[in-house]
Enzyme design. Structure first.
Site, PDB file in Angstrom:
ATOM      1  CE  LYS A  43      -4.005  -2.036  -0.036  1.00 18.87           C
ATOM      2  NZ  LYS A  43      -4.680  -2.050  -1.158  1.00 18.87           N
ATOM      3  CB  SER A 257      -3.875 -10.969   2.015  1.00 20.76           C
ATOM      4  OG  SER A 257      -2.552 -10.402   1.936  1.00 20.76           O
TER       5      SER A 257
END
Length: 315
Positions: A43, A257
């Site tokens: 991110k 994830s």
């Protein structure tokens, strides 16, 4: 070589072959190590791009407060970059988020507002939209609808993959905001339309931090399903088993994830006779230290049988 700012170290992450997971010699699996970014996740790429785009458009004023609904990683990335650029930042985080991520947000100087855990990440989005509507000082960059999100991956992540592994056959990434799959997919399919882009999607009602199931009712506006060839479902149990295997077999300490993405990649690899698969490991495991599942012994080395698949449509 040296850098004049920590922001210059965003991107250009390592690509590592996972030899222990290859099902046969001519099928090779590589991991893009996004935990190597300065705040520890992929991110950082979109946070930097979104803030720079907002600056270029004149959206940020002296009294502006950056605002974002986030499961954690985007918030931590925005907190770091906002601090370096002199902006205030408020994160709206679901109560389901880990205490580790909240602590990191606070350490980077962010104000944290929590939304009810039962509403998940969709509840955080609704609350952030209400806050932005009621107070004009707030500037919500909104990763789910900000075209700078996929643009960051088109310009950097996708370009790095083509530079380092131009003959890649398949890329697997988690389905979260949609920006990673969309940006990488657009860049790689321009290079070679035969490259397959596959999304790892959590089973509906099952929580894998950072990922979402489209059937839960929110389809991120930046998600371009036309570049996704297939979506495969993963349970949280499968994700954590693969995360633990990744740590044990390759020494890679990643978030859950990443385990979901690895599980999907292994199913895809079983179908292939040859080719190169890249999996995007979105973050490291450091933000999940409070998770009790680290204490569970990893499952055996046999691959899971695919439990469900979805084709890229909203039906």
């Amino acid at each position: 070589m040296y850098y004049s700012s920590i922001l210059e170290t965003v991107g250009n992450t390592p690509l590592i072959e996972l030899k222990s997971f290859s099902p046969r010699p001519r099928v090779r699996i590589f991991a893009k190590m996004e935990g190597a970014n300065p705040s520890g996740s992929i991110k950082d790429r979109i946070a930097l791009k979104m803030i720079e785009e907002a600056e270029a458009r004149g959206l940020l004023k002296p009294d502006s407060i950056l605002l974002e609904p986030t499961s954690g990683n985007t918030g931590v990335a925005l907190a770091l970059i906002a601090t370096m650029k002199g902006y205030r930042f408020t994160a709206v985080v679901s109560e389901k988020g880990t205490q580790d991520k909240r602590r990191m947000l606070e350490l980077y100087g962010a104000t944290v507002i929590t939304s009810p855990g039962a509403a998940g990440s969709n509840g955080a989005i609704r609350l952030a939209q209400e806050i932005a509507r009621d107070d004009p000082r707030y500037v919500m960059l909104f990763q789910y609808g900000n075209e700078a999100n996929p643009a960051a991956h088109y310009e950097t992540t996708g370009a790095e993959l083509l530079r380092d592994l131009p003959d890649v056959s398949v890329v697997v990434a988690g389905l979260g905001s949609g920006g990673t799959l969309t940006g990488i997919g657009r860049r790689l399919k321009e290079h070679n339309p035969a490259i397959r882009i596959i999304g790892a999607e959590p089973v509906q009602g099952d929580s894998i931090q950072g990922l979402r199931n489209l059937a839960d009712g929110f389809v991120p506006p930046v998600l371009d399903l036309r570049v996704i060839d297939e979506r495969l479902l993963v349970s949280s149990q499968q994700a954590w088993e693969r995360t633990l295997q990744l740590k044990e077999q390759e020494g890679i300490f990643a978030g859950p994830s990443s385990g979901a993405v690895l599980d999907v990649a292994l199913r895809v690899a079983e179908r292939m006779e040859e080719g190169k698969i890249v999996i995007i490991l979105a973050d490291g495991g450091w933000k999940y230290l409070s998770e009790p599942r680290w204490l569970v012994q990893p499952a055996g080395q046999s691959e899971h049988t695919a439990t469900a698949t979805l084709q890229p449509s909203l039906c």
